[in-house]
Design a protein around this motif. Structure first.
Motif, short mmCIF file in Angstrom:
data_model
loop_
_atom_site.label_atom_id
_atom_site.label_comp_id
_atom_site.label_asym_id
_atom_site.label_seq_id
_atom_site.Cartn_x
_atom_site.Cartn_y
_atom_site.Cartn_z
N GLN A 20 0.86 -1.19 0.00
CA GLN A 20 0.00 0.00 0.00
C GLN A 20 0.89 1.23 0.00
O GLN A 20 1.53 1.54 1.00
N ALA A 21 0.89 1.95 -1.13
CA ALA A 21 1.72 3.14 -1.25
C ALA A 21 0.95 4.39 -0.84
O ALA A 21 -0.27 4.47 -1.00
N SER A 22 1.70 5.38 -0.34
CA SER A 22 1.10 6.65 0.06
C SER A 22 2.19 7.73 0.03
O SER A 22 3.37 7.43 -0.13
N GLY A 23 1.76 8.98 0.20
CA GLY A 23 2.71 10.07 0.31
C GLY A 23 2.83 10.96 -0.90
O GLY A 23 3.56 11.95 -0.88
N GLY A 24 2.12 10.64 -1.97
CA GLY A 24 2.18 11.48 -3.15
C GLY A 24 1.49 12.81 -2.92
O GLY A 24 0.84 13.04 -1.90
N GLY A 25 1.67 13.71 -3.88
CA GLY A 25 1.03 15.02 -3.78
C GLY A 25 1.56 15.96 -4.82
O GLY A 25 2.25 15.57 -5.76
N LEU A 26 1.23 17.24 -4.62
CA LEU A 26 1.65 18.30 -5.53
C LEU A 26 2.77 19.09 -4.87
O LEU A 26 2.65 19.51 -3.71
N VAL A 27 3.86 19.29 -5.59
CA VAL A 27 5.01 20.01 -5.04
C VAL A 27 5.64 20.86 -6.14
O VAL A 27 5.55 20.50 -7.32
N MET A 64 12.42 11.75 -2.10
CA MET A 64 12.65 12.42 -3.37
C MET A 64 12.97 13.88 -3.13
O MET A 64 12.12 14.62 -2.60
N ASN A 65 14.16 14.29 -3.47
CA ASN A 65 14.60 15.67 -3.31
C ASN A 65 14.87 16.30 -4.68
O ASN A 65 15.02 15.59 -5.68
N SER A 66 14.95 17.62 -4.70
CA SER A 66 15.24 18.36 -5.94
C SER A 66 14.34 17.89 -7.08
O SER A 66 14.80 17.61 -8.19
N LEU A 67 13.06 17.81 -6.78
CA LEU A 67 12.12 17.28 -7.77
C LEU A 67 12.02 18.18 -9.00
O LEU A 67 12.14 19.41 -8.91
N LYS A 68 11.81 17.52 -10.13
CA LYS A 68 11.70 18.20 -11.41
C LYS A 68 10.34 17.90 -12.03
O LYS A 68 9.74 16.86 -11.73
N PRO A 69 9.87 18.75 -12.91
CA PRO A 69 8.57 18.47 -13.56
C PRO A 69 8.55 17.11 -14.26
O PRO A 69 7.51 16.45 -14.27
N GLU A 70 9.68 16.66 -14.78
CA GLU A 70 9.72 15.36 -15.45
C GLU A 70 9.62 14.18 -14.48
O GLU A 70 9.53 13.03 -14.91
N ALA A 113 6.88 -9.60 -8.94
CA ALA A 113 5.68 -10.43 -8.82
C ALA A 113 4.53 -9.70 -8.15
O ALA A 113 3.36 -10.01 -8.40
N TYR A 114 4.85 -8.77 -7.27
CA TYR A 114 3.82 -8.10 -6.48
C TYR A 114 3.89 -6.58 -6.67
O TYR A 114 4.97 -6.00 -6.67
N TRP A 115 2.71 -5.99 -6.79
CA TRP A 115 2.59 -4.55 -7.00
C TRP A 115 1.63 -3.94 -6.00
O TRP A 115 0.61 -4.54 -5.65
N GLY A 116 1.96 -2.71 -5.59
CA GLY A 116 1.01 -1.94 -4.84
C GLY A 116 0.23 -1.03 -5.78
O GLY A 116 0.56 -0.91 -6.97
N GLN A 117 -0.78 -0.37 -5.24
CA GLN A 117 -1.48 0.61 -6.08
C GLN A 117 -0.61 1.86 -6.16
O GLN A 117 0.32 2.03 -5.39
N GLY A 118 -0.84 2.70 -7.10
CA GLY A 118 0.01 3.86 -7.30
C GLY A 118 -0.37 5.04 -6.43
O GLY A 118 -1.47 5.13 -5.90
N THR A 119 0.58 5.96 -6.32
CA THR A 119 0.34 7.23 -5.66
C THR A 119 0.85 8.33 -6.59
O THR A 119 1.96 8.25 -7.13
N GLN A 120 0.02 9.36 -6.80
CA GLN A 120 0.33 10.39 -7.78
C GLN A 120 1.31 11.41 -7.22
O GLN A 120 1.09 11.95 -6.12
N VAL A 121 2.34 11.70 -7.99
CA VAL A 121 3.29 12.77 -7.68
C VAL A 121 3.24 13.76 -8.83
O VAL A 121 3.44 13.38 -9.99
N THR A 122 2.96 15.01 -8.51
CA THR A 122 2.90 16.06 -9.52
C THR A 122 3.87 17.17 -9.13
O THR A 122 3.78 17.70 -8.02
N VAL A 123 4.79 17.49 -10.03
CA VAL A 123 5.79 18.52 -9.78
C VAL A 123 5.51 19.68 -10.72
O VAL A 123 5.57 19.54 -11.95
#
Length: 121
Positions: free
Chosen positions: A4-11, A82-88, A109-119
């Motif tokens: 279970q992934a978490s922590g994404g957002g807009l930065v 994740m530091n020094s984030l870039k739009p890419e 073999a195993y995947w969590g659901q995604g979390t959106q990161v927007t820079v």
């Protein structure tokens, strides 16, 4: 193992985020772990991986020196700082697990659901 992934957002560009991926499995420490991402209109790509012990880590070239993968085998959690984030870097980020450190970097073999990161620029 369930992830279970978490922590994404807009930065803003230059900012930082820390992603977390929790596992409910009792055998968490037996898995190599990885982060992948999929940007808009792009294929999913490998970002970083970490061995079961946490001693060795691996990164794609474009994030080396900016991203750090780590794990806590007591809390059953893997992190991506994740530091020094870039739009890419904008993408949906996924955590993944596999028993093999090479396979976890290509076809885990195993995947969590995604979390959106927007820079933003």
């Amino acid at each position: 193992v369930q992830l279970q992934a978490s922590g994404g957002g807009l930065v803003q560009a230059g900012g930082s985020l820390r992603l977390s991926c929790d596992s409910s499995g009792r055998t968490f420490s037996t898995y190599a772990l990885a982060w992948f991402r999929q940007g808009p209109g792009k294929e999913r790509e490998f970002v970083a991986a970490i061995r079961r012990s946490g001693v060795m880590t691996y990164y794609r070239d474009s994030v080396k020196g900016r991203f750090t993968i780590s794990r806590d085998n007591v809390k059953n959690t893997v992190y991506l700082q994740m530091n020094s984030l870039k739009p890419e870097d904008t993408a949906i980020y996924y955590c993944a697990a596999d028993e093999n450190i090479l396979v976890v970097q290509t076809a885990p073999a195993y995947w969590g659901q995604g979390t959106q990161v927007t820079v933003s620029s």
